[in-house]
Design an enzyme around this catalytic site. Structure first.
Site, PDB file in Angstrom:
ATOM      1  N   TYR A 148       5.951  -6.060   4.302  1.00  0.00           N
ATOM      2  CA  TYR A 148       4.919  -7.073   4.508  1.00  0.00           C
ATOM      3  C   TYR A 148       4.353  -7.153   5.927  1.00  0.00           C
ATOM      4  O   TYR A 148       3.136  -7.096   6.123  1.00  0.00           O
ATOM      5  CB  TYR A 148       5.471  -8.450   4.119  1.00  0.00           C
ATOM      6  CG  TYR A 148       5.863  -8.544   2.678  1.00  0.00           C
ATOM      7  CD1 TYR A 148       4.919  -8.768   1.678  1.00  0.00           C
ATOM      8  CD2 TYR A 148       7.200  -8.403   2.301  1.00  0.00           C
ATOM      9  CE1 TYR A 148       5.284  -8.856   0.348  1.00  0.00           C
ATOM     10  CE2 TYR A 148       7.571  -8.488   0.960  1.00  0.00           C
ATOM     11  CZ  TYR A 148       6.616  -8.707  -0.006  1.00  0.00           C
ATOM     12  OH  TYR A 148       6.977  -8.779  -1.325  1.00  0.00           O
ATOM     13  N   ARG A 181     -14.259 -13.199   0.875  1.00  0.00           N
ATOM     14  CA  ARG A 181     -13.488 -12.022   1.288  1.00  0.00           C
ATOM     15  C   ARG A 181     -12.315 -12.365   2.207  1.00  0.00           C
ATOM     16  O   ARG A 181     -11.838 -11.508   2.951  1.00  0.00           O
ATOM     17  CB  ARG A 181     -14.418 -11.021   1.991  1.00  0.00           C
ATOM     18  CG  ARG A 181     -15.586 -10.575   1.115  1.00  0.00           C
ATOM     19  CD  ARG A 181     -16.527  -9.647   1.850  1.00  0.00           C
ATOM     20  NE  ARG A 181     -17.676  -9.286   1.028  1.00  0.00           N
ATOM     21  CZ  ARG A 181     -18.671  -8.489   1.417  1.00  0.00           C
ATOM     22  NH1 ARG A 181     -18.662  -7.982   2.661  1.00  0.00           N
ATOM     23  NH2 ARG A 181     -19.667  -8.218   0.609  1.00  0.00           N
ATOM     24  N   ALA A 222       8.118 -11.567 -10.136  1.00  0.00           N
ATOM     25  CA  ALA A 222       8.566 -12.874  -9.674  1.00  0.00           C
ATOM     26  C   ALA A 222       9.945 -13.197 -10.232  1.00  0.00           C
ATOM     27  O   ALA A 222      10.097 -13.454 -11.439  1.00  0.00           O
ATOM     28  CB  ALA A 222       7.561 -13.944 -10.104  1.00  0.00           C
ATOM     29  N   ASP A 223      10.946 -13.163  -9.349  1.00  0.00           N
ATOM     30  CA  ASP A 223      12.302 -13.613  -9.664  1.00  0.00           C
ATOM     31  C   ASP A 223      12.261 -15.139  -9.631  1.00  0.00           C
ATOM     32  O   ASP A 223      12.310 -15.748  -8.568  1.00  0.00           O
ATOM     33  CB  ASP A 223      13.266 -13.037  -8.624  1.00  0.00           C
ATOM     34  CG  ASP A 223      14.688 -13.554  -8.742  1.00  0.00           C
ATOM     35  OD1 ASP A 223      14.936 -14.462  -9.543  1.00  0.00           O
ATOM     36  OD2 ASP A 223      15.551 -13.052  -7.994  1.00  0.00           O
ATOM     37  N   ASN A 231       8.887 -18.237  -2.250  1.00  0.00           N
ATOM     38  CA  ASN A 231       7.487 -17.831  -2.157  1.00  0.00           C
ATOM     39  C   ASN A 231       6.552 -19.027  -2.122  1.00  0.00           C
ATOM     40  O   ASN A 231       5.587 -19.057  -1.350  1.00  0.00           O
ATOM     41  CB  ASN A 231       7.116 -16.914  -3.327  1.00  0.00           C
ATOM     42  CG  ASN A 231       8.000 -15.695  -3.464  1.00  0.00           C
ATOM     43  OD1 ASN A 231       8.398 -15.345  -4.569  1.00  0.00           O
ATOM     44  ND2 ASN A 231       8.340 -15.050  -2.354  1.00  0.00           N
ATOM     45  N   ILE A 262      13.369 -14.418 -15.481  1.00  0.00           N
ATOM     46  CA  ILE A 262      14.665 -14.980 -15.146  1.00  0.00           C
ATOM     47  C   ILE A 262      15.703 -13.906 -15.438  1.00  0.00           C
ATOM     48  O   ILE A 262      15.769 -13.387 -16.564  1.00  0.00           O
ATOM     49  CB  ILE A 262      14.968 -16.250 -15.971  1.00  0.00           C
ATOM     50  CG1 ILE A 262      13.940 -17.344 -15.672  1.00  0.00           C
ATOM     51  CG2 ILE A 262      16.385 -16.753 -15.685  1.00  0.00           C
ATOM     52  CD1 ILE A 262      14.065 -18.561 -16.581  1.00  0.00           C
ATOM     53  N   TYR A 263      16.496 -13.552 -14.437  1.00  0.00           N
ATOM     54  CA  TYR A 263      17.544 -12.558 -14.659  1.00  0.00           C
ATOM     55  C   TYR A 263      18.592 -13.119 -15.618  1.00  0.00           C
ATOM     56  O   TYR A 263      18.863 -14.328 -15.637  1.00  0.00           O
ATOM     57  CB  TYR A 263      18.191 -12.144 -13.341  1.00  0.00           C
ATOM     58  CG  TYR A 263      17.358 -11.156 -12.565  1.00  0.00           C
ATOM     59  CD1 TYR A 263      17.334  -9.804 -12.912  1.00  0.00           C
ATOM     60  CD2 TYR A 263      16.570 -11.562 -11.483  1.00  0.00           C
ATOM     61  CE1 TYR A 263      16.563  -8.889 -12.216  1.00  0.00           C
ATOM     62  CE2 TYR A 263      15.799 -10.650 -10.780  1.00  0.00           C
ATOM     63  CZ  TYR A 263      15.796  -9.318 -11.146  1.00  0.00           C
ATOM     64  OH  TYR A 263      15.025  -8.412 -10.464  1.00  0.00           O
TER      65      TYR A 263
END
Length: 318
Positions: A148, A181, A222-223, A231, A262-263
């Site tokens: 990032y 933009r 997305a976890d 986030n 979701i894990y």
């Protein structure tokens, strides 16, 4: 608009009720949906979840790391932030320089085998110490590649020039607020192979109306239990900082998700969280004496009225 953190809790419930069960890169397994959007009115409070404690200090130090354009975990470790350790550690234990115990699939094995977990912790502590104390080691194994911070602050063009996307978007907001933009992208296809983890939050866009700054994030992966609460708070804080520099109030944070999952080893934690009653959101106070987003440090942020339920631990999938 849905109030407080209810948009997040609704997402969790929706996944539990509608998700497809899928395999994934980490071999953990997920319950996943595709395409979802949440909206948070930043004027009503800072969207740091209250149904479990989210460590704001970690959110803020990671964001400052991005803003600085840094990609080495040494800065994070100096601020007692360990949220990126596993990805750097994975590179080290997979290298020819590593001569310690077998760390294959350490993320899963450390949760299943208490004896291995002790060995893993020792190796991780040794790794962190080497990153902090050994400059050459830190340069080689503490760096996560072109993640990032690199893309935000030092995007390389085909002419080998550099684009500071973050600085440019702030200038654009100040000088041409009605532009469509105001965009920063972390997804650089050429650099993906060099990254420890390709960007999950891939692109964000700003929008100015009625003297307020809003931000929309597109997140490809997305976890929901571990990552998404960070986030939400991170981009809310970023919006506050840029609004301050540009002389604007804050508007909305809009969070658009691609694969929201979701894990399988987070299901019980999610159910525990959903059984709790949300509390009032806190407020965020930033040091108004700092004019530029690039000058802020951790001590310039104050969280007011944050009284969440206790934290809920869960394993990270690497």
């Amino acid at each position: 608009m849905i109030k407080g953190e209810q948009a997040y809790l609704n997402l969790c419930n929706y996944i539990l009720e509608n998700a497809a069960e899928r395999d994934d890169r980490t071999n953990t397994g997920t319950y996943s949906i595709f395409g979802h959007q949440m909206r948070f009115d930043l004027s009503e409070g800072f969207p740091l979840l209250t149904t479990k404690r989210v460590p704001f200090r970690l959110v803020a130090s990671e964001l400052l790391w991005f803003i600085k354009g840094d990609t080495n975990i040494r800065y994070l470790l100096k601020n007692n932030n360990n949220i990126w350790n596993e990805w750097a550690f994975e590179r080290w234990v997979a290298s020819d320089d590593y001569t310690g115990p077998d760390m294959t699939n350490f993320g899963i094995r450390s949760q299943q085998d208490s004896n291995f977990n002790e060995v893993y912790k020792e190796e991780m502590d040794r790794f962190k110490e080497k990153v902090l104390q050994d400059n050459a080691f830190a340069e080689k194994y503490g760096d996560l590649g072109f993640v990032y911070g690199k893309q935000w602050r030092n995007w390389k063009t085909s002419q080998n020039e550099s684009i500071d996307q973050l600085k440019d978007v702030i200038t654009s907001i100040r000088t041409n607020p009605n532009s469509r933009r105001h965009i920063v992208s972390a997804w650089n296809p050429e650099d993906i192979p060099s990254m420890a983890l390709p960007p999950c939050h891939t692109l964000f866009q700003f929008y100015v109306a009625d003297g307020k700054l809003s931000c929309q994030l597109y997140q490809r992966s997305a976890d929901v239990f571990l990552g998404v609460p960070f986030n939400i708070a991170s981009y809310a804080l970023l919006t506050h900082l840029i609004a301050h520099e540009c002389g604007l109030e804050v508007g909305e944070f809009i969070h658009t998700l691609g694969d929201a999952h979701i894990y399988s080893n987070h299901l019980e934690q999610i159910k525990t969280q959903l059984a709790r009653e949300p509390k009032p959101l806190p407020q965020i106070r930033i040091n108004k004496d700092k004019a530029s987003i690039f000058d802020f440090e951790l001590s310039d942020f104050e969280l007011i009225g944050y009284e969440p339920h206790p934290g809920i631990k869960a394993p990270i999938a690497v």
